[in-house]
Motif scaffolding. Structure first.
Motif, PDB file in Angstrom:
ATOM      1  N   GLY A  14       0.761  -1.221   0.311  1.00 23.98           N
ATOM      2  CA  GLY A  14      -0.088  -0.020  -0.530  1.00 23.98           C
ATOM      3  C   GLY A  14       0.993   1.293   0.411  1.00 23.98           C
ATOM      4  O   GLY A  14       0.139   2.727   0.160  1.00 23.98           O
ATOM      5  N   GLY A  15       2.794   1.091  -0.129  1.00 23.60           N
ATOM      6  CA  GLY A  15       3.131   2.053   0.238  1.00 23.60           C
ATOM      7  C   GLY A  15       2.963   3.304  -1.182  1.00 23.60           C
ATOM      8  O   GLY A  15       2.803   2.600  -2.227  1.00 23.60           O
ATOM      9  N   LEU A  16       3.573   4.051  -1.444  1.00 24.04           N
ATOM     10  CA  LEU A  16       4.420   5.002  -2.297  1.00 24.04           C
ATOM     11  C   LEU A  16       5.534   4.731  -3.277  1.00 24.04           C
ATOM     12  O   LEU A  16       5.262   5.027  -4.149  1.00 24.04           O
ATOM     13  CB  LEU A  16       4.705   6.513  -1.855  1.00 24.04           C
ATOM     14  CG  LEU A  16       2.841   6.757  -1.593  1.00 24.04           C
ATOM     15  CD1 LEU A  16       3.276   8.200  -1.019  1.00 24.04           C
ATOM     16  CD2 LEU A  16       2.272   7.513  -2.605  1.00 24.04           C
ATOM     17  N   GLY A  17       6.496   3.558  -2.410  1.00 19.36           N
ATOM     18  CA  GLY A  17       7.739   3.466  -3.318  1.00 19.36           C
ATOM     19  C   GLY A  17       7.861   4.172  -3.842  1.00 19.36           C
ATOM     20  O   GLY A  17       9.030   4.121  -4.703  1.00 19.36           O
ATOM     21  N   SER A  18       8.683   5.724  -2.975  1.00 23.82           N
ATOM     22  CA  SER A  18       9.362   6.311  -3.275  1.00 23.82           C
ATOM     23  C   SER A  18      10.563   6.389  -4.030  1.00 23.82           C
ATOM     24  O   SER A  18      11.307   6.859  -4.803  1.00 23.82           O
ATOM     25  CB  SER A  18       8.630   7.478  -2.117  1.00 23.82           C
ATOM     26  OG  SER A  18       9.138   7.645  -0.864  1.00 23.82           O
ATOM     27  N   ARG A  19      11.337   5.087  -3.146  1.00 25.85           N
ATOM     28  CA  ARG A  19      12.577   4.964  -3.131  1.00 25.85           C
ATOM     29  C   ARG A  19      13.158   4.388  -4.133  1.00 25.85           C
ATOM     30  O   ARG A  19      13.511   4.065  -4.912  1.00 25.85           O
ATOM     31  CB  ARG A  19      13.267   4.317  -1.568  1.00 25.85           C
ATOM     32  CG  ARG A  19      13.519   5.929  -0.413  1.00 25.85           C
ATOM     33  CD  ARG A  19      14.540   4.886   0.392  1.00 25.85           C
ATOM     34  NE  ARG A  19      13.863   3.742   1.140  1.00 25.85           N
ATOM     35  CZ  ARG A  19      13.985   2.584   2.101  1.00 25.85           C
ATOM     36  NH1 ARG A  19      14.984   2.805   2.623  1.00 25.85           N
ATOM     37  NH2 ARG A  19      13.199   1.976   2.798  1.00 25.85           N
ATOM     38  N   ARG A  72      -8.228   1.839   5.055  1.00 22.76           N
ATOM     39  CA  ARG A  72      -9.690   3.025   5.608  1.00 22.76           C
ATOM     40  C   ARG A  72      -8.519   4.551   6.019  1.00 22.76           C
ATOM     41  O   ARG A  72     -10.255   5.555   5.843  1.00 22.76           O
ATOM     42  CB  ARG A  72     -10.057   2.465   6.924  1.00 22.76           C
ATOM     43  CG  ARG A  72     -10.558   0.427   6.760  1.00 22.76           C
ATOM     44  CD  ARG A  72     -11.101  -0.386   7.625  1.00 22.76           C
ATOM     45  NE  ARG A  72     -10.273   0.967   9.601  1.00 22.76           N
ATOM     46  CZ  ARG A  72     -11.746   0.703   9.970  1.00 22.76           C
ATOM     47  NH1 ARG A  72     -12.726   1.240   9.894  1.00 22.76           N
ATOM     48  NH2 ARG A  72     -10.520   1.083  11.821  1.00 22.76           N
ATOM     49  N   LEU A  73      -7.768   5.252   6.682  1.00 24.15           N
ATOM     50  CA  LEU A  73      -7.213   6.390   6.473  1.00 24.15           C
ATOM     51  C   LEU A  73      -6.742   6.561   4.967  1.00 24.15           C
ATOM     52  O   LEU A  73      -5.857   5.978   3.909  1.00 24.15           O
ATOM     53  CB  LEU A  73      -6.514   5.918   6.864  1.00 24.15           C
ATOM     54  CG  LEU A  73      -7.013   6.005   8.728  1.00 24.15           C
ATOM     55  CD1 LEU A  73      -6.995   4.652   9.454  1.00 24.15           C
ATOM     56  CD2 LEU A  73      -6.017   6.830   9.959  1.00 24.15           C
ATOM     57  N   ALA A  74      -7.347   7.946   4.722  1.00 27.70           N
ATOM     58  CA  ALA A  74      -5.947   9.023   3.533  1.00 27.70           C
ATOM     59  C   ALA A  74      -4.959   8.640   4.034  1.00 27.70           C
ATOM     60  O   ALA A  74      -4.856   9.189   5.018  1.00 27.70           O
ATOM     61  CB  ALA A  74      -7.168   9.326   3.048  1.00 27.70           C
ATOM     62  N   GLY A  75      -4.166   8.762   2.910  1.00 26.96           N
ATOM     63  CA  GLY A  75      -2.604   9.208   2.251  1.00 26.96           C
ATOM     64  C   GLY A  75      -1.991   8.945   3.232  1.00 26.96           C
ATOM     65  O   GLY A  75      -0.875   9.241   3.521  1.00 26.96           O
ATOM     66  N   PHE A  76      -1.610   7.773   3.012  1.00 20.80           N
ATOM     67  CA  PHE A  76      -0.566   6.622   3.021  1.00 20.80           C
ATOM     68  C   PHE A  76      -0.300   6.660   4.655  1.00 20.80           C
ATOM     69  O   PHE A  76       1.709   6.678   4.204  1.00 20.80           O
ATOM     70  CB  PHE A  76       0.431   7.115   1.387  1.00 20.80           C
ATOM     71  CG  PHE A  76      -0.421   6.526  -0.441  1.00 20.80           C
ATOM     72  CD1 PHE A  76      -0.305   4.972  -0.819  1.00 20.80           C
ATOM     73  CD2 PHE A  76      -0.677   7.669   0.160  1.00 20.80           C
ATOM     74  CE1 PHE A  76      -0.302   5.552  -1.728  1.00 20.80           C
ATOM     75  CE2 PHE A  76      -1.337   7.637  -1.977  1.00 20.80           C
ATOM     76  CZ  PHE A  76      -1.264   6.210  -2.447  1.00 20.80           C
ATOM     77  N   VAL A  77      -0.327   6.183   5.262  1.00 20.20           N
ATOM     78  CA  VAL A  77       0.097   6.460   6.338  1.00 20.20           C
ATOM     79  C   VAL A  77       0.911   5.036   7.122  1.00 20.20           C
ATOM     80  O   VAL A  77       1.282   5.573   8.124  1.00 20.20           O
ATOM     81  CB  VAL A  77      -1.569   6.843   7.998  1.00 20.20           C
ATOM     82  CG1 VAL A  77      -1.192   8.079   6.646  1.00 20.20           C
ATOM     83  CG2 VAL A  77      -2.256   5.247   7.716  1.00 20.20           C
ATOM     84  N   GLY A  78       0.826   3.821   6.171  1.00 19.70           N
ATOM     85  CA  GLY A  78       1.953   3.054   6.755  1.00 19.70           C
ATOM     86  C   GLY A  78       1.068   1.996   6.928  1.00 19.70           C
ATOM     87  O   GLY A  78       0.149   1.606   6.484  1.00 19.70           O
ATOM     88  N   PRO A  79       2.569   0.929   6.884  1.00 20.08           N
ATOM     89  CA  PRO A  79       2.157  -0.837   7.265  1.00 20.08           C
ATOM     90  C   PRO A  79       0.914  -1.096   7.887  1.00 20.08           C
ATOM     91  O   PRO A  79       0.055  -1.651   7.518  1.00 20.08           O
ATOM     92  CB  PRO A  79       3.605  -1.567   7.410  1.00 20.08           C
ATOM     93  CG  PRO A  79       4.231  -0.398   6.618  1.00 20.08           C
ATOM     94  CD  PRO A  79       3.776   0.914   7.624  1.00 20.08           C
ATOM     95  N   LEU A  80       1.053  -0.375   8.820  1.00 21.47           N
ATOM     96  CA  LEU A  80       0.289  -0.219  10.493  1.00 21.47           C
ATOM     97  C   LEU A  80      -1.720   0.183   9.530  1.00 21.47           C
ATOM     98  O   LEU A  80      -3.097  -1.024  10.294  1.00 21.47           O
ATOM     99  CB  LEU A  80      -0.042   0.915  11.767  1.00 21.47           C
ATOM    100  CG  LEU A  80       0.941  -0.068  12.267  1.00 21.47           C
ATOM    101  CD1 LEU A  80       1.247   1.032  13.549  1.00 21.47           C
ATOM    102  CD2 LEU A  80       0.684  -1.214  13.193  1.00 21.47           C
ATOM    103  N   ALA A  81      -1.627   0.267   8.759  1.00 27.23           N
ATOM    104  CA  ALA A  81      -2.956   0.673   8.026  1.00 27.23           C
ATOM    105  C   ALA A  81      -3.246   0.019   7.030  1.00 27.23           C
ATOM    106  O   ALA A  81      -4.667   0.007   7.651  1.00 27.23           O
ATOM    107  CB  ALA A  81      -2.904   2.346   7.476  1.00 27.23           C
ATOM    108  N   GLY A  82      -2.849  -0.787   6.298  1.00 27.96           N
ATOM    109  CA  GLY A  82      -2.540  -1.969   6.446  1.00 27.96           C
ATOM    110  C   GLY A  82      -3.223  -2.917   6.539  1.00 27.96           C
ATOM    111  O   GLY A  82      -4.616  -3.729   6.227  1.00 27.96           O
ATOM    112  N   LEU A  83      -2.943  -3.389   8.248  1.00 27.08           N
ATOM    113  CA  LEU A  83      -3.020  -4.001   8.892  1.00 27.08           C
ATOM    114  C   LEU A  83      -4.703  -4.008   8.958  1.00 27.08           C
ATOM    115  O   LEU A  83      -5.974  -4.647   9.491  1.00 27.08           O
ATOM    116  CB  LEU A  83      -2.821  -4.319  10.150  1.00 27.08           C
ATOM    117  CG  LEU A  83      -2.615  -5.243  11.617  1.00 27.08           C
ATOM    118  CD1 LEU A  83      -3.512  -6.921  10.941  1.00 27.08           C
ATOM    119  CD2 LEU A  83      -1.625  -5.099  12.406  1.00 27.08           C
ATOM    120  N   ASP A  84      -5.058  -2.728   9.469  1.00 21.77           N
ATOM    121  CA  ASP A  84      -6.072  -1.765  10.071  1.00 21.77           C
ATOM    122  C   ASP A  84      -7.615  -2.467   8.998  1.00 21.77           C
ATOM    123  O   ASP A  84      -8.438  -2.699   9.942  1.00 21.77           O
ATOM    124  CB  ASP A  84      -6.117  -0.945  10.597  1.00 21.77           C
ATOM    125  CG  ASP A  84      -7.267  -0.086  10.817  1.00 21.77           C
ATOM    126  OD1 ASP A  84      -7.738   0.326  11.782  1.00 21.77           O
ATOM    127  OD2 ASP A  84      -7.645   0.776  10.139  1.00 21.77           O
TER     128      ASP A  84
END
Length: 198
Positions: A14-19, A72-84
């Motif tokens: 679910g990340g942005l793959g910035s690197r 469920r949360l907007a803004g690519f807030v990290g791995p815990l959001a995926g678990l949530d």
């Protein structure tokens, strides 16, 4: 692993793959296959259900699993959001959810069994991988009962996995015997260094 202890595997894509130059890392090819496929091939035999957390290219990920969930949360807030997202998805079948990043194609083939054994022995709700005394927090086994506490943590602005884990009844499981299995591929340079067939 007991057949009566269902585990849902959750590949975190679910990340942005910035690197990786903004590319969707799970769909970047390694040895002729998308990285998510390498992770899936190792994870699927260990779990009863396989979900993918993706906030982009959901249609592409449905080639690998019918269960693709967005944060469920907007803004690519990290791995815990995926678990949530997985813990609150009505399609969730397992009592436990095992998270693995989409850019870690060499994960251990006994990851689920070792984490579940440790969690049950320690009467814990969460089991987290550690290598050489350093946590690998994106490799996490969590019981579905932690869903309310995780949602509250995220709603309160919490983002760091280790901080949330510290608030749960948890165990840390040493995987120093297979440290290389947690190697992740974040950049094009790291991708180029990985030899096929490892």
């Amino acid at each position: 692993m007991s057949p009566n202890t269902p585990i849902t595997g959750l590949i975190l894509a679910g990340g942005l793959g910035s690197r990786m130059g903004g590319q969707d890392k799970g769909l970047v090819e390694l040895a002729g296959q998308p990285m998510v496929k390498h992770v899936m091939d190792r994870l699927a035999p260990q779990v009863h259900q396989l979900m993918i957390n993706a906030n982009r290219n959901a249609a592409a990920y449905t080639r690998f699993s019918p269960w693709v969930v967005a944060d469920r949360l907007a803004g690519f807030v990290g791995p815990l959001a995926g678990l949530d997202a997985a813990l609150h998805d009505p399609a969730l079948e397992g009592d436990w959810v095992l998270t693995c990043p989409c850019d870690s194609p060499f994960l251990p083939r006994d990851l689920a069994q070792r984490l579940l054994t440790a969690a049950l022995a320690g009467n814990a709700d969460v089991a987290m991988v550690s290598v050489g005394g350093q946590p690998e927090p994106a490799f996490l086994l969590a019981h579905r009962g932690v869903a309310p506490s995780l949602a509250a943590f995220l709603e309160g602005g919490g983002r760091q996995i280790r901080r949330w884990v510290g608030e749960t009844q948890h165990v840390v499981v040493d995987f120093s015997d297979c440290a290389g299995a947690f190697c992740n591929i974040n950049t094009p340079e790291e991708l180029a260094r990985q030899a096929p067939g490892r």
